[in-house]
Design a protein around this motif. Structure first.
Motif, PDB file in Angstrom:
ATOM      1  N   SER A  27     -27.144 -33.928   0.765  1.00  0.00           N
ATOM      2  CA  SER A  27     -25.849 -33.698   0.133  1.00  0.00           C
ATOM      3  C   SER A  27     -24.812 -34.584   0.807  1.00  0.00           C
ATOM      4  O   SER A  27     -25.009 -35.051   1.941  1.00  0.00           O
ATOM      5  N   ALA A  28     -23.697 -34.797   0.115  1.00  0.00           N
ATOM      6  CA  ALA A  28     -22.620 -35.597   0.712  1.00  0.00           C
ATOM      7  C   ALA A  28     -22.056 -34.900   1.947  1.00  0.00           C
ATOM      8  O   ALA A  28     -21.637 -35.560   2.897  1.00  0.00           O
ATOM      9  N   CYS A  29     -22.053 -33.571   1.932  1.00  0.00           N
ATOM     10  CA  CYS A  29     -21.566 -32.827   3.103  1.00  0.00           C
ATOM     11  C   CYS A  29     -22.409 -33.136   4.323  1.00  0.00           C
ATOM     12  O   CYS A  29     -21.894 -33.422   5.407  1.00  0.00           O
ATOM     13  N   GLU A  30     -23.737 -33.075   4.165  1.00  0.00           N
ATOM     14  CA  GLU A  30     -24.613 -33.350   5.299  1.00  0.00           C
ATOM     15  C   GLU A  30     -24.510 -34.800   5.744  1.00  0.00           C
ATOM     16  O   GLU A  30     -24.543 -35.105   6.943  1.00  0.00           O
ATOM     17  N   ALA A  31     -24.362 -35.714   4.787  1.00  0.00           N
ATOM     18  CA  ALA A  31     -24.338 -37.134   5.122  1.00  0.00           C
ATOM     19  C   ALA A  31     -23.046 -37.540   5.823  1.00  0.00           C
ATOM     20  O   ALA A  31     -23.067 -38.345   6.768  1.00  0.00           O
ATOM     21  N   PHE A  32     -21.890 -36.992   5.370  1.00  0.00           N
ATOM     22  CA  PHE A  32     -20.597 -37.475   5.878  1.00  0.00           C
ATOM     23  C   PHE A  32     -19.838 -36.441   6.694  1.00  0.00           C
ATOM     24  O   PHE A  32     -18.939 -36.805   7.451  1.00  0.00           O
ATOM     25  N   ASN A  87     -18.111 -37.930  -6.861  1.00  0.00           N
ATOM     26  CA  ASN A  87     -19.069 -38.819  -7.536  1.00  0.00           C
ATOM     27  C   ASN A  87     -20.504 -38.458  -7.172  1.00  0.00           C
ATOM     28  O   ASN A  87     -21.416 -38.572  -8.000  1.00  0.00           O
ATOM     29  N   TYR A  88     -20.700 -37.999  -5.926  1.00  0.00           N
ATOM     30  CA  TYR A  88     -22.050 -37.632  -5.503  1.00  0.00           C
ATOM     31  C   TYR A  88     -22.515 -36.354  -6.209  1.00  0.00           C
ATOM     32  O   TYR A  88     -23.640 -36.291  -6.731  1.00  0.00           O
ATOM     33  N   SER A  89     -21.648 -35.326  -6.223  1.00  0.00           N
ATOM     34  CA  SER A  89     -22.053 -34.074  -6.878  1.00  0.00           C
ATOM     35  C   SER A  89     -22.195 -34.276  -8.385  1.00  0.00           C
ATOM     36  O   SER A  89     -23.037 -33.632  -9.023  1.00  0.00           O
ATOM     37  N   ARG A  90     -21.404 -35.171  -8.954  1.00  0.00           N
ATOM     38  CA  ARG A  90     -21.537 -35.447 -10.397  1.00  0.00           C
ATOM     39  C   ARG A  90     -22.895 -36.079 -10.707  1.00  0.00           C
ATOM     40  O   ARG A  90     -23.489 -35.808 -11.751  1.00  0.00           O
ATOM     41  N   SER A  91     -23.369 -36.926  -9.811  1.00  0.00           N
ATOM     42  CA  SER A  91     -24.685 -37.544 -10.045  1.00  0.00           C
ATOM     43  C   SER A  91     -25.781 -36.498  -9.955  1.00  0.00           C
ATOM     44  O   SER A  91     -26.768 -36.539 -10.702  1.00  0.00           O
ATOM     45  N   PHE A  92     -25.626 -35.501  -9.051  1.00  0.00           N
ATOM     46  CA  PHE A  92     -26.570 -34.388  -8.977  1.00  0.00           C
ATOM     47  C   PHE A  92     -26.525 -33.592 -10.272  1.00  0.00           C
ATOM     48  O   PHE A  92     -27.558 -33.234 -10.840  1.00  0.00           O
ATOM     49  N   LYS A  93     -25.304 -33.315 -10.750  1.00  0.00           N
ATOM     50  CA  LYS A  93     -25.122 -32.495 -11.940  1.00  0.00           C
ATOM     51  C   LYS A  93     -25.643 -33.196 -13.195  1.00  0.00           C
ATOM     52  O   LYS A  93     -26.180 -32.551 -14.100  1.00  0.00           O
ATOM     53  N   GLN A  94     -25.488 -34.489 -13.240  1.00  0.00           N
ATOM     54  CA  GLN A  94     -25.951 -35.233 -14.412  1.00  0.00           C
ATOM     55  C   GLN A  94     -27.471 -35.135 -14.546  1.00  0.00           C
ATOM     56  O   GLN A  94     -27.999 -34.991 -15.648  1.00  0.00           O
ATOM     57  N   LEU A  95     -28.165 -35.223 -13.427  1.00  0.00           N
ATOM     58  CA  LEU A  95     -29.626 -35.148 -13.466  1.00  0.00           C
ATOM     59  C   LEU A  95     -30.114 -33.712 -13.592  1.00  0.00           C
ATOM     60  O   LEU A  95     -31.138 -33.454 -14.238  1.00  0.00           O
ATOM     61  N   CYS A  96     -29.365 -32.775 -13.012  1.00  0.00           N
ATOM     62  CA  CYS A  96     -29.779 -31.365 -13.002  1.00  0.00           C
ATOM     63  C   CYS A  96     -28.617 -30.482 -13.448  1.00  0.00           C
ATOM     64  O   CYS A  96     -27.953 -29.833 -12.616  1.00  0.00           O
ATOM     65  N   PRO A  97     -28.350 -30.438 -14.759  1.00  0.00           N
ATOM     66  CA  PRO A  97     -27.177 -29.695 -15.253  1.00  0.00           C
ATOM     67  C   PRO A  97     -27.245 -28.197 -15.061  1.00  0.00           C
ATOM     68  O   PRO A  97     -26.209 -27.516 -15.138  1.00  0.00           O
ATOM     69  N   ALA A  98     -28.441 -27.631 -14.829  1.00  0.00           N
ATOM     70  CA  ALA A  98     -28.579 -26.182 -14.668  1.00  0.00           C
ATOM     71  C   ALA A  98     -28.777 -25.798 -13.203  1.00  0.00           C
ATOM     72  O   ALA A  98     -29.488 -24.847 -12.881  1.00  0.00           O
ATOM     73  N   ALA A  99     -28.120 -26.554 -12.300  1.00  0.00           N
ATOM     74  CA  ALA A  99     -28.206 -26.258 -10.868  1.00  0.00           C
ATOM     75  C   ALA A  99     -26.836 -26.463 -10.238  1.00  0.00           C
ATOM     76  O   ALA A  99     -26.008 -27.231 -10.739  1.00  0.00           O
ATOM     77  N   TYR A 100     -26.601 -25.756  -9.137  1.00  0.00           N
ATOM     78  CA  TYR A 100     -25.381 -25.947  -8.359  1.00  0.00           C
ATOM     79  C   TYR A 100     -25.343 -27.369  -7.814  1.00  0.00           C
ATOM     80  O   TYR A 100     -26.309 -27.827  -7.196  1.00  0.00           O
ATOM     81  N   SER A 101     -24.222 -28.041  -7.993  1.00  0.00           N
ATOM     82  CA  SER A 101     -24.099 -29.394  -7.459  1.00  0.00           C
ATOM     83  C   SER A 101     -23.160 -29.464  -6.254  1.00  0.00           C
ATOM     84  O   SER A 101     -23.253 -30.389  -5.441  1.00  0.00           O
ATOM     85  N   TYR A 102     -22.231 -28.504  -6.148  1.00  0.00           N
ATOM     86  CA  TYR A 102     -21.373 -28.403  -4.961  1.00  0.00           C
ATOM     87  C   TYR A 102     -20.921 -26.951  -4.856  1.00  0.00           C
ATOM     88  O   TYR A 102     -21.209 -26.127  -5.725  1.00  0.00           O
ATOM     89  N   ALA A 103     -20.210 -26.615  -3.771  1.00  0.00           N
ATOM     90  CA  ALA A 103     -19.987 -25.212  -3.416  1.00  0.00           C
ATOM     91  C   ALA A 103     -19.277 -24.392  -4.481  1.00  0.00           C
ATOM     92  O   ALA A 103     -19.567 -23.201  -4.646  1.00  0.00           O
ATOM     93  N   PHE A 104     -18.353 -24.981  -5.236  1.00  0.00           N
ATOM     94  CA  PHE A 104     -17.588 -24.212  -6.212  1.00  0.00           C
ATOM     95  C   PHE A 104     -17.964 -24.578  -7.645  1.00  0.00           C
ATOM     96  O   PHE A 104     -17.129 -24.594  -8.543  1.00  0.00           O
TER      97      PHE A 104
END
Length: 286
Positions: free
Chosen positions: A175-180, A201-218
């Motif tokens: 995750s971007a949190c772990e990386a930065f 932008n990082y969480s959006r890329s997660f969400k684009q590939l996996c729309p039915a999963a949490y991509s960031y905390a909120f």
């Protein structure tokens, strides 16, 4: 049609239509399935009801467990593990040096989260990164009961700055949190609320590939789901639209179908076959 055929068909239809949810109000059945090509070592916390919270699941294998009402926990898959006498380490999802997990797994890891009650809450989270495709399929439940998860492989499209590599191979995506480790990416400090912490932008890329999963905390509105009185099938390396099944207590239950008593069906099919063999019409010519 022979009377025995008719009775047998009625028996099958009866089993299909009346075999609704029969588990007690105090338990939920979980089936964990490994559809990956390699062994996965599921980790579960708290895991007292799940074979002590850790075990090996070879490709194609599944395991069935019963969790009590009120159970709140997480399930994830560990990869690249080497255990000797229940001690060892894993490349991803590591939870110490024991086969049995006593705490959460190390990120990056894809995590299924559950809170069971009169209404169950469940989700698949990429907040701690990604290491395996994972889906959660409720069956025999009441309510929306959506199939959730991440069935896209983030490792293939992981940004280089998030790549978690072992021997030069990307085995997970951080995750971007772990990386930065910044407040903005970790949704903490002045960013610790849904008003100030937004998708990146990082969480959006997660969400684009996996729309039915949490991509960031909120990411709650599109990522947390509810269901009542369901059984759950947690599958590694399966797509959300793939049929998944659980077999326990002589019942075969698949997504999108009712439970059917397998032994009754087998008996009926056998009886019909025997009738066809030994009671063929007398006017049959050979």
């Amino acid at each position: 049609m022979y009377p025995q055929y008719f009775n047998c068909l009625l028996t099958i239809l009866f089993m299909i239509f009346v075999s609704g949810p029969r588990q007690t109000k105090c338990t939920r059945t979980f089936t964990i399935v490994n559809s990956c090509k390699e062994t996965v070592w599921p980790g579960i916390t708290p895991g007292e009801s799940f074979n002590g919270s850790g075990f090996a699941l070879k490709s194609g294998q599944s395991a069935v467990f019963t969790a009590p009402d009120g159970w709140s926990g997480r399930i994830w898959g560990r990869t690249g593990c080497k255990f000797d006498n229940s001690n060892g380490t894993c490349q991803t999802g590591n939870c110490g040096t024991s086969l049995k997990c006593t705490g959460p797994g190390d990120p990056p890891a894809t995590i299924a989260e559950f809170t069971l009650g009169n209404l169950d809450f469940y989700d698949v989270s990429l907040v701690d990164g990604f290491n395996l495709q994972m889906t959660v399929t409720p069956i025999k439940g009441k309510g929306n009961c959506s199939v959730v998860g991440c069935d896209g492989d983030m490792r293939q499209s992981c940004p280089s700055e998030l790549a978690f590599k072992v021997d030069g191979k990307t085995v997970a995506c951080k995750s971007a949190c772990e990386a930065f480790n910044t407040d903005e990416y970790c949704c903490r400090g002045m960013y610790g609320n849904p008003v100030t912490c937004h998708a990146t932008n990082y969480s959006r890329s997660f969400k684009q590939l996996c729309p039915a999963a949490y991509s960031y905390a909120f990411d709650d509105p599109t990522s947390i789901f509810t269901c009542a009185s369901a059984e759950y099938i947690v599958t590694f390396c399966a797509s959300r639209n793939q049929t998944v099944c659980s077999y326990h207590n002589n019942n075969l239950v698949c997504s999108g179908s009712s439970s059917v008593n397998f032994s009754i069906i087998l008996w009926c099919v056998t009886m019909v076959a025997l009738a066809l063999i030994f009671k063929a019409p007398s006017n049959l010519k050979v």
